[in-house]
Design a protein around this motif. Structure first.
Motif, mmCIF file in Angstrom:
data_model
loop_
_atom_site.group_PDB
_atom_site.id
_atom_site.type_symbol
_atom_site.label_atom_id
_atom_site.label_comp_id
_atom_site.label_asym_id
_atom_site.label_seq_id
_atom_site.Cartn_x
_atom_site.Cartn_y
_atom_site.Cartn_z
ATOM 1 N N GLN A 236 -36.837 34.349 72.231
ATOM 2 C CA GLN A 236 -36.126 33.798 73.386
ATOM 3 C C GLN A 236 -37.032 32.810 74.100
ATOM 4 O O GLN A 236 -38.123 33.174 74.537
ATOM 5 C CB GLN A 236 -35.744 34.927 74.339
ATOM 6 C CG GLN A 236 -34.767 35.913 73.736
ATOM 7 C CD GLN A 236 -33.338 35.425 73.766
ATOM 8 O OE1 GLN A 236 -32.993 34.597 74.597
ATOM 9 N NE2 GLN A 236 -32.527 35.906 72.861
ATOM 10 N N VAL A 237 -36.601 31.590 74.168
ATOM 11 C CA VAL A 237 -37.383 30.571 74.860
ATOM 12 C C VAL A 237 -36.543 30.016 76.006
ATOM 13 O O VAL A 237 -35.327 29.940 75.904
ATOM 14 C CB VAL A 237 -37.804 29.426 73.906
ATOM 15 C CG1 VAL A 237 -38.758 29.949 72.851
ATOM 16 C CG2 VAL A 237 -36.599 28.786 73.253
ATOM 17 N N PRO A 238 -37.180 29.660 77.111
ATOM 18 C CA PRO A 238 -36.406 29.201 78.271
ATOM 19 C C PRO A 238 -35.854 27.793 78.103
ATOM 20 O O PRO A 238 -34.967 27.392 78.838
ATOM 21 C CB PRO A 238 -37.422 29.262 79.417
ATOM 22 C CG PRO A 238 -38.742 29.141 78.758
ATOM 23 C CD PRO A 238 -38.613 29.763 77.408
ATOM 24 N N LEU A 264 -46.037 29.783 76.788
ATOM 25 C CA LEU A 264 -45.042 30.818 77.052
ATOM 26 C C LEU A 264 -45.621 32.155 76.609
ATOM 27 O O LEU A 264 -45.955 32.334 75.429
ATOM 28 C CB LEU A 264 -43.756 30.507 76.272
ATOM 29 C CG LEU A 264 -42.689 31.601 76.217
ATOM 30 C CD1 LEU A 264 -42.097 31.840 77.592
ATOM 31 C CD2 LEU A 264 -41.592 31.226 75.234
ATOM 32 N N LEU A 266 -45.487 35.578 75.242
ATOM 33 C CA LEU A 266 -44.461 36.198 74.407
ATOM 34 C C LEU A 266 -44.104 37.598 74.878
ATOM 35 O O LEU A 266 -43.041 38.112 74.546
ATOM 36 C CB LEU A 266 -44.932 36.236 72.950
ATOM 37 C CG LEU A 266 -44.952 34.866 72.272
ATOM 38 C CD1 LEU A 266 -45.791 34.896 71.010
ATOM 39 C CD2 LEU A 266 -43.536 34.403 71.957
ATOM 40 N N THR A 268 -44.311 38.715 78.335
ATOM 41 C CA THR A 268 -43.702 38.741 79.672
ATOM 42 C C THR A 268 -42.707 37.610 79.904
ATOM 43 O O THR A 268 -41.908 37.668 80.829
ATOM 44 C CB THR A 268 -44.792 38.628 80.748
ATOM 45 O OG1 THR A 268 -45.400 37.330 80.648
ATOM 46 C CG2 THR A 268 -45.858 39.694 80.564
ATOM 47 N N GLY A 269 -42.768 36.581 79.071
ATOM 48 C CA GLY A 269 -41.894 35.428 79.282
ATOM 49 C C GLY A 269 -42.412 34.463 80.326
ATOM 50 O O GLY A 269 -41.745 33.477 80.647
ATOM 51 N N SER B 84 -32.686 41.617 80.209
ATOM 52 C CA SER B 84 -33.921 40.899 79.914
ATOM 53 C C SER B 84 -34.177 39.818 80.952
ATOM 54 O O SER B 84 -33.267 39.319 81.608
ATOM 55 C CB SER B 84 -33.859 40.263 78.528
ATOM 56 O OG SER B 84 -32.981 39.165 78.547
ATOM 57 N N ARG B 85 -35.432 39.491 81.042
ATOM 58 C CA ARG B 85 -35.821 38.465 82.011
ATOM 59 C C ARG B 85 -35.158 37.135 81.681
ATOM 60 O O ARG B 85 -34.699 36.425 82.552
ATOM 61 C CB ARG B 85 -37.332 38.311 82.007
ATOM 62 C CG ARG B 85 -37.826 37.276 82.992
ATOM 63 C CD ARG B 85 -39.312 37.078 82.868
ATOM 64 N NE ARG B 85 -39.743 36.087 83.831
ATOM 65 C CZ ARG B 85 -39.653 34.790 83.632
ATOM 66 N NH1 ARG B 85 -39.133 34.333 82.527
ATOM 67 N NH2 ARG B 85 -40.063 33.935 84.556
ATOM 68 N N TRP B 86 -35.079 36.835 80.382
ATOM 69 C CA TRP B 86 -34.537 35.535 79.995
ATOM 70 C C TRP B 86 -33.105 35.367 80.439
ATOM 71 O O TRP B 86 -32.669 34.295 80.781
ATOM 72 C CB TRP B 86 -34.642 35.358 78.483
ATOM 73 C CG TRP B 86 -36.048 35.267 78.050
ATOM 74 C CD1 TRP B 86 -36.691 36.076 77.168
ATOM 75 C CD2 TRP B 86 -37.011 34.338 78.527
ATOM 76 N NE1 TRP B 86 -37.994 35.712 77.056
ATOM 77 C CE2 TRP B 86 -38.219 34.654 77.886
ATOM 78 C CE3 TRP B 86 -36.975 33.301 79.437
ATOM 79 C CZ2 TRP B 86 -39.382 33.942 78.109
ATOM 80 C CZ3 TRP B 86 -38.130 32.590 79.673
ATOM 81 C CH2 TRP B 86 -39.307 32.921 79.017
#
Lengths: 397, 173
Positions: A236-238, A264, A266, A268-269, B84-86
């Protein structure tokens, strides 16, 4: 409002996004080759232990008979039948005692230090077709490898066009550095992949759309592949528009579409942006031994004649104005430190090992960057011996 | 027949697993989309759910329904995605609907979708399973792992919240 109306209205608002017709195939293709521990482990635990015991006994017997000959290749070994093709002029430092693998147009070479002797590996020459450009754990491979954190394995990607299929088939391999066993942990169609990192039990790879996207097993983007249990997951990438090109120490590094450099986390985001090289093109070229990213900054607008920066000087505005591109090390504080803006070096791919960061110039020069001493020219090879281009292919062994 | 496939899949037969789970991929996607309202996230949730189903096949008992078991995994995956945070980060950019006029919002279903998003996970799951995937209430109860009465209650409360938007669409047309 009746139940039928509720059903109709829900379909109206939710059926607007029909499923991708290839979803089923993609889902099935993404499954690990083996069942998970919950299934496989229980059933085969007893049998596995028995097999392990038997294998250990047999292997012990074989090893006792064959002695050292049975020992596999390990990291650090190189081909023993090198063909000496000449010598390079060794400049500095002269206290290095290792052999640096180089990939040249002529073939795979080892530059001996400090003697300067050049040995051609007969197993990797241009006579056999394309020269494989990376040397790792006693083996030449075509794709750039990524070493596991504990050094017990490395991963690389391969691709091939099967005669029976109209599309490209890509694979991710994990190789045991001790035994040399090459295991395909994932294979997919319609995409090309490049491995950009190897974390604890996880290989990270970018997937790119190949020529026939309709057959793509996975979508373009950043994926993680479980090396133990198998299977893959999309990371998951922002921001999908960020070009992620390197994973190190729990973080993936990339270049956002807005510019600069991004890390990024991995786990904690958390996103950390380093606003370096505003208005310039940034490429993450690799990492040094401390995990600091090595980046190439290419100026979009070149201003000939402007003052050049000297190596190792901290740059508040790191775009080189006199040269079209430069290589930098980015510190943990986000400060870019200039490695070089030498046009012969800026396009070379840096390789980090225990000695420092190695670079090979288009003119046959070999350089070593160390944090304390900066960039130093180690050797000069006659370009005629190389047959053309040269690049550093791995750690100095 | 299904029990045979389950046994073969448990033994590592991917074709048997495909025969079991493959036909449920599309409805699973619809379930995930109904829960997440995002195509990419729904596909990822189904992929992740299939991965978990493959890994946890030993938990399936012969004679038990495969569909409720798999849909429960999908639903749990959707819950994890939303937590999830995302998800919270990405959803922050979802504000384009605010600028639409009321009529446009009703016609395009934005209000109804938003009302669905305000439901709790359990309420939304029960409503989506029963009214969008047409699962009978008994099977909905099997998916969510709750008594039938609880499922009816969740659906009732959920519909109370989305009913005004449905009535508005009816009135508008």
């Amino acid at each position: 409002v009746s139940d039928d109306v509720i059903r109709r209205r829900l379909r109206e608002v939710l059926d607007v996004e029909p499923p991708d017709p290839t979803l089923r195939a993609r889902v099935m293709a993404s499954l690990p080759l083996d069942l998970g521990e919950e299934n496989h482990g229980r059933r085969w635990l007893a049998g596995g232990l028995a097999m392990l015991l038997a294998t250990t006994i047999v292997a012990g017997l074989l090893l006792s008979r064959t002695g050292r000959e049975a020992s596999p290749k390990t990291a650090g070994q190189y081909h023993s039948n090198l063909v000496t093709i000449g010598s390079a002029q060794v400049i500095a430092p002269t206290d290095l005692h290792c052999r640096l693998p180089l990939a040249s147009t002529r073939g795979g070479l080892f530059l001996g230090l400090p003697d300067g002797q050049l040995g051609l590996d007969p197993t990797n020459t241009s006579d056999a077709g394309m020269v494989r450009g990376n040397y790792v754990a006693g083996r030449w491979i075509a794709a750039s490898p990524q070493m596991a954190p504990d050094g017990t394995a490395y991963a690389y990607a391969s691709s091939q066009k099967l005669q029976t299929a109209p599309y490209l088939t890509a694979a991710i391999h994990v190789v045991d550095t001790t035994t040399g066993s090459d295991r395909v942990i994932w294979q997919g169609d319609g995409v090309s992949v490049s491995v950009i990192g190897f974390g604890s039990g996880v290989v990270y790879a970018n997937a790119y759309a190949a020529n026939n996207e309709a057959n793509a097993t996975i979508k373009p983007g950043l994926w993680s592949f479980d090396t133990r249990a198998g299977g893959l997951r999309r990371v998951q990438v922002p921001d999908d528009r960020t070009r992620y090109s390197g994973v190190h120490d729990g973080g993936v590094w990339g270049v956002p579409s807005s510019g600069g450099l991004r890390r990024l986390d991995l786990a904690t985001g958390a996103v950390t942006d380093y606003p370096i090289g505003a208005g310039a093109m940034i490429n993450v070229m690799g990492f040094d031994r401390d995990g600091l990213p090595l980046v190439r900054v290419t100026s979009v607008s070149v201003k000939p004649g402007a003052a050049s920066s000297s190596p190792n000087e901290r740059q508040p505005v790191p775009i080189p104005t006199a040269q079209p591109a430069a290589l930098y090390v980015v510190t943990r504080q986000g400060d870019p430190i200039l490695m070089t803006s030498d046009p012969a070096l800026v396009n070379s791919v840096p390789v980090a090992d225990q000695h420092g960061v190695w670079l090979a110039g288009s003119d046959g020069s070999v350089w070593l960057y160390q944090q304390r001493s900066g960039l130093r020219k180690v050797a000069q090879i006659d370009p005629a011996l190389l047959g053309g281009r040269v690049s550093v292919a791995g750690s100095c062994l | 027949m299904q029990d045979d496939l389950i046994r073969e899949a448990k033994a590592g037969d991917r074709q048997a697993f495909d025969a079991l789970v493959g036909p449920m991929i599309d409805p699973a996607y619809r379930l995930a989309f109904g829960m997440l309202h995002d195509r990419e996230a729904a596909e990822d949730a189904v992929q992740e759910a299939a991965f978990k189903a493959w890994k946890k096949l030993a938990n399936v008992r012969d004679g038990s329904g495969m569909r409720p078991w798999f849909f429960a995994i999908v639903a749990n995956q959707c819950r994890s995605t939303r937590r999830s945070r995302w998800w919270s980060v990405l959803r922050l950019g979802d504000g384009d609907q605010r600028s639409l006029q009321i009529e446009d919002r009703i016609v395009r279903g934005a209000d109804l979708r938003r009302a669905l998003r305000t439901l709790s996970h359990d309420q939304r799951l029960a409503v989506v399973l029963h009214y969008y995937l047409d699962l009978p209430l008994e099977e909905v109860a099997a998916v969510v792992g709750a008594p039938l009465g609880t499922v009816k209650s969740r659906i009732h409360r959920g519909l109370q919240q989305v009913r005004p938007q449905i009535e508005a669409r009816e009135a508008f047309e």
